[in-house]
Design a protein around this motif. Structure first.
Motif, short mmCIF file in Angstrom:
data_model
loop_
_atom_site.label_atom_id
_atom_site.label_comp_id
_atom_site.label_asym_id
_atom_site.label_seq_id
_atom_site.Cartn_x
_atom_site.Cartn_y
_atom_site.Cartn_z
N GLN A 2 46.58 39.74 41.30
CA GLN A 2 46.01 40.59 40.26
C GLN A 2 45.89 42.01 40.78
O GLN A 2 45.28 42.27 41.82
CB GLN A 2 44.64 40.05 39.87
CG GLN A 2 44.10 40.63 38.62
CD GLN A 2 42.85 39.90 38.19
OE1 GLN A 2 42.23 39.20 38.96
NE2 GLN A 2 42.48 40.07 36.95
N ASP A 5 41.20 44.46 38.79
CA ASP A 5 40.11 43.49 38.69
C ASP A 5 39.20 43.87 37.52
O ASP A 5 38.43 44.84 37.61
CB ASP A 5 39.31 43.47 39.98
CG ASP A 5 38.18 42.45 39.97
OD1 ASP A 5 38.16 41.60 39.05
OD2 ASP A 5 37.34 42.49 40.88
N HIS A 8 35.33 44.23 38.18
CA HIS A 8 34.77 45.28 39.05
C HIS A 8 33.71 46.06 38.27
O HIS A 8 33.87 46.30 37.07
CB HIS A 8 35.89 46.22 39.51
CG HIS A 8 35.47 47.14 40.59
ND1 HIS A 8 34.80 48.32 40.35
CD2 HIS A 8 35.61 47.04 41.94
CE1 HIS A 8 34.55 48.91 41.49
NE2 HIS A 8 35.03 48.16 42.48
#
Length: 63
Positions: A2, A5, A8
């Protein structure tokens, strides 16, 4: 693997997720029509589509 994110903390506000996806898509239009660079336009378009998919459509995990 990935690249972005969505969980996050930076992407917690929805407007940041939308902007991260839409700005590269808009910039691809600038690259293509104003600057005449089709290769860079495709690159920014694909990156924007990926970011939009990961951050907006798929979105962060519900916690």
């Amino acid at each position: 693997m990935q690249l972005i994110d969505p969980n996050h903390p930076f992407f917690r506000p929805a407007w940041r997720r939308w902007l991260t996806g839409l700005l590269p898509i808009a910039w691809s239009g600038v690259e293509l029509f104003a600057l005449g660079n089709p290769i860079w336009a495709v690159i920014f378009l694909l990156l924007g589509i990926y970011a939009f998919w990961v951050l907006v459509i798929k979105g962060p995990d519900a916690a």
